[in-house]
Design a protein around this motif. Structure first.
Motif, PDB file in Angstrom:
ATOM      1  N   GLN A  78      -0.325   7.765   1.281  1.00 21.80           N
ATOM      2  CA  GLN A  78      -0.491   6.463   2.107  1.00 21.80           C
ATOM      3  C   GLN A  78      -2.127   5.800   2.387  1.00 21.80           C
ATOM      4  O   GLN A  78      -1.879   4.395   2.314  1.00 21.80           O
ATOM      5  N   VAL A  79      -2.841   6.455   2.219  1.00 26.11           N
ATOM      6  CA  VAL A  79      -4.245   5.830   2.448  1.00 26.11           C
ATOM      7  C   VAL A  79      -4.848   5.737   0.956  1.00 26.11           C
ATOM      8  O   VAL A  79      -6.020   5.267   1.106  1.00 26.11           O
ATOM      9  N   GLY A  80      -4.183   5.829  -0.019  1.00 22.42           N
ATOM     10  CA  GLY A  80      -4.598   5.386  -1.208  1.00 22.42           C
ATOM     11  C   GLY A  80      -4.957   6.318  -2.386  1.00 22.42           C
ATOM     12  O   GLY A  80      -5.434   5.981  -3.327  1.00 22.42           O
ATOM     13  N   TYR A  81      -4.416   7.704  -2.317  1.00 21.35           N
ATOM     14  CA  TYR A  81      -4.761   8.515  -3.364  1.00 21.35           C
ATOM     15  C   TYR A  81      -3.422   8.679  -4.366  1.00 21.35           C
ATOM     16  O   TYR A  81      -2.231   8.513  -3.812  1.00 21.35           O
ATOM     17  N   SER A  82      -3.802   8.512  -5.740  1.00 21.52           N
ATOM     18  CA  SER A  82      -2.618   8.647  -6.645  1.00 21.52           C
ATOM     19  C   SER A  82      -2.245  10.258  -6.630  1.00 21.52           C
ATOM     20  O   SER A  82      -2.821  11.191  -6.027  1.00 21.52           O
ATOM     21  N   SER A  83      -0.929  10.379  -7.089  1.00 24.50           N
ATOM     22  CA  SER A  83      -0.427  11.826  -6.990  1.00 24.50           C
ATOM     23  C   SER A  83      -1.240  12.721  -8.167  1.00 24.50           C
ATOM     24  O   SER A  83      -1.463  13.784  -8.041  1.00 24.50           O
ATOM     25  N   GLU A 266      -3.682  -3.306   3.748  1.00 25.85           N
ATOM     26  CA  GLU A 266      -2.390  -2.349   3.559  1.00 25.85           C
ATOM     27  C   GLU A 266      -2.363  -1.095   4.411  1.00 25.85           C
ATOM     28  O   GLU A 266      -1.420  -0.409   4.657  1.00 25.85           O
ATOM     29  N   THR A 267      -3.609  -0.924   5.022  1.00 24.51           N
ATOM     30  CA  THR A 267      -3.987   0.087   5.974  1.00 24.51           C
ATOM     31  C   THR A 267      -3.341  -0.105   7.219  1.00 24.51           C
ATOM     32  O   THR A 267      -3.101   0.991   8.244  1.00 24.51           O
ATOM     33  N   GLN A 268      -2.648  -1.416   7.528  1.00 23.85           N
ATOM     34  CA  GLN A 268      -2.110  -1.509   8.790  1.00 23.85           C
ATOM     35  C   GLN A 268      -0.934  -0.665   9.086  1.00 23.85           C
ATOM     36  O   GLN A 268      -0.545  -0.420  10.224  1.00 23.85           O
ATOM     37  N   ASP A 269      -0.203  -0.501   8.020  1.00 21.23           N
ATOM     38  CA  ASP A 269       1.241   0.131   8.237  1.00 21.23           C
ATOM     39  C   ASP A 269       0.718   1.598   8.878  1.00 21.23           C
ATOM     40  O   ASP A 269       1.535   2.145   9.883  1.00 21.23           O
ATOM     41  N   PHE A 270      -0.223   2.295   8.381  1.00 22.21           N
ATOM     42  CA  PHE A 270      -0.412   3.599   9.047  1.00 22.21           C
ATOM     43  C   PHE A 270      -1.216   3.693  10.190  1.00 22.21           C
ATOM     44  O   PHE A 270      -0.958   4.708  11.232  1.00 22.21           O
ATOM     45  N   ILE A 271      -2.010   2.775  10.433  1.00 20.65           N
ATOM     46  CA  ILE A 271      -2.634   2.646  11.913  1.00 20.65           C
ATOM     47  C   ILE A 271      -1.809   2.198  12.776  1.00 20.65           C
ATOM     48  O   ILE A 271      -1.768   2.622  14.046  1.00 20.65           O
ATOM     49  N   ARG A 272      -0.681   1.660  12.333  1.00 23.46           N
ATOM     50  CA  ARG A 272       0.403   1.211  13.404  1.00 23.46           C
ATOM     51  C   ARG A 272       0.979   2.455  14.184  1.00 23.46           C
ATOM     52  O   ARG A 272       1.620   2.366  15.021  1.00 23.46           O
TER      53      ARG A 272
END
Length: 296
Positions: A78-83, A266-272
């Protein structure tokens, strides 16, 4: 209209009190084998426990780095790391902490020396070590003994030879002058009671031409007073957040140039998800912070 740049530096509690609260919180995260995101303990990572610092502050629904039904892997994605990045580091290093991927903006190259401010279980350090190779070196600094112990164990179990972890505060780095090429950090500087000192220390240890590549939480609007004044809120990466203009000023005062602080929408989704009945995404956002120390 002049922007309100009130910061946690103006709080009524001491630096030691803030450090103690943050240290206790992350000691508990480090000591829980399931990590931050998978923990069932209410004291871990903003899971919704009521603040013990104020009988009047309603922080019962405030959440921190992740919600309890998420795994650390899901959080990292979610915060931007690839698998691929997640799979390349020791599983125990991923504690579900952070608000971005600083190594993605660091543009690391072979042979560099990298410093991670608030290294936790070592997740970003291991990623950086992959980038700088055996000729490079990575130093992780964290003020929580349990985190240092966990990170060192992860390093030993994986025979990692180009990483070391040092106990210390980011306001007083256990690092020599002019020895670091790149400083990374992930959602840690907002936890500091003295951000000016953090940036001055960062400037001191960087080599001429060295740079910052940081992910952190910043303010986009005024934070409610009850969150600003609550130690648990600060430990949850909320109450200590600072306005972008204020951060730019602190970086300039420390001597940095080419300062770029860019909110990541794009971080607003997890901050929500950090507050059940508070729209924290209306006042907080994750941002990338980049700056250079002059070459001469």
């Amino acid at each position: 209209m002049t922007e309100n740049t009130t910061t946690q530096e103006e709080s009524t509690f001491t630096d030691d009190e803030q450090h103690e609260t943050v240290r206790d919180r992350y000691a508990e995260v480090a000591s829980d084998d399931t990590g931050c995101c998978e923990s069932s303990s209410n004291a871990d990572c903003g899971s919704g426990t009521e603040s013990p610092t104020s009988d009047d502050t309603d922080t019962e629904t405030l959440t921190g780095c992740c919600t309890n039904d998420e795994t650390s892997t899901t959080w990292a994605e979610q915060v931007g790391y690839s698998s691929e990045e997640i799979e390349s580091v020791p599983t125990d290093a991923n504690l579900g902490l952070g608000c971005g991927n600083p190594t993605a903006i660091a543009n690391l190259i072979q042979g560099q020396t990298v410093l991670d401010l608030g290294s936790g279980g070592g997740f970003d350090c291991f990623l950086a070590a992959n980038e700088v190779g055996t000729d490079g070196h990575v130093i992780g600094v964290d003020m929580t003994p349990e985190m240092i112990e966990k990170a060192r164990a992860n390093s030993e179990e994986n025979d990692t030879e180009n990483i070391e972890f040092r106990l210390g505060e980011i306001e007083h780095l256990p690092v020599s002058d002019d020895t670091i090429d790149v400083i990374i950090s992930n959602c840690v500087i907002n936890l500091s009671p003295d951000k000016r000192q953090v940036f001055e220390e960062a400037y001191r240890v960087l080599r001429p031409g060295g740079r910052l590549a940081i992910s952190d939480i910043v303010l986009t609007a005024e934070l409610p007073d009850e969150l600003r004044a609550d130690l648990d809120s600060i430990a949850e990466c909320v109450g200590g957040a600072t306005r972008i203009k204020k951060l730019e000023g602190l970086l300039e005062e420390a001597g940095f140039q080419d300062i770029q602080i860019e909110p990541q929408d794009e971080t607003q989704d997890f901050i929500r998800e950090w507050g059940d009945d508070r729209d924290l995404d209306e006042v907080l956002i994750s941002a990338t912070i980049r700056a250079h120390k002059p070459s001469n």
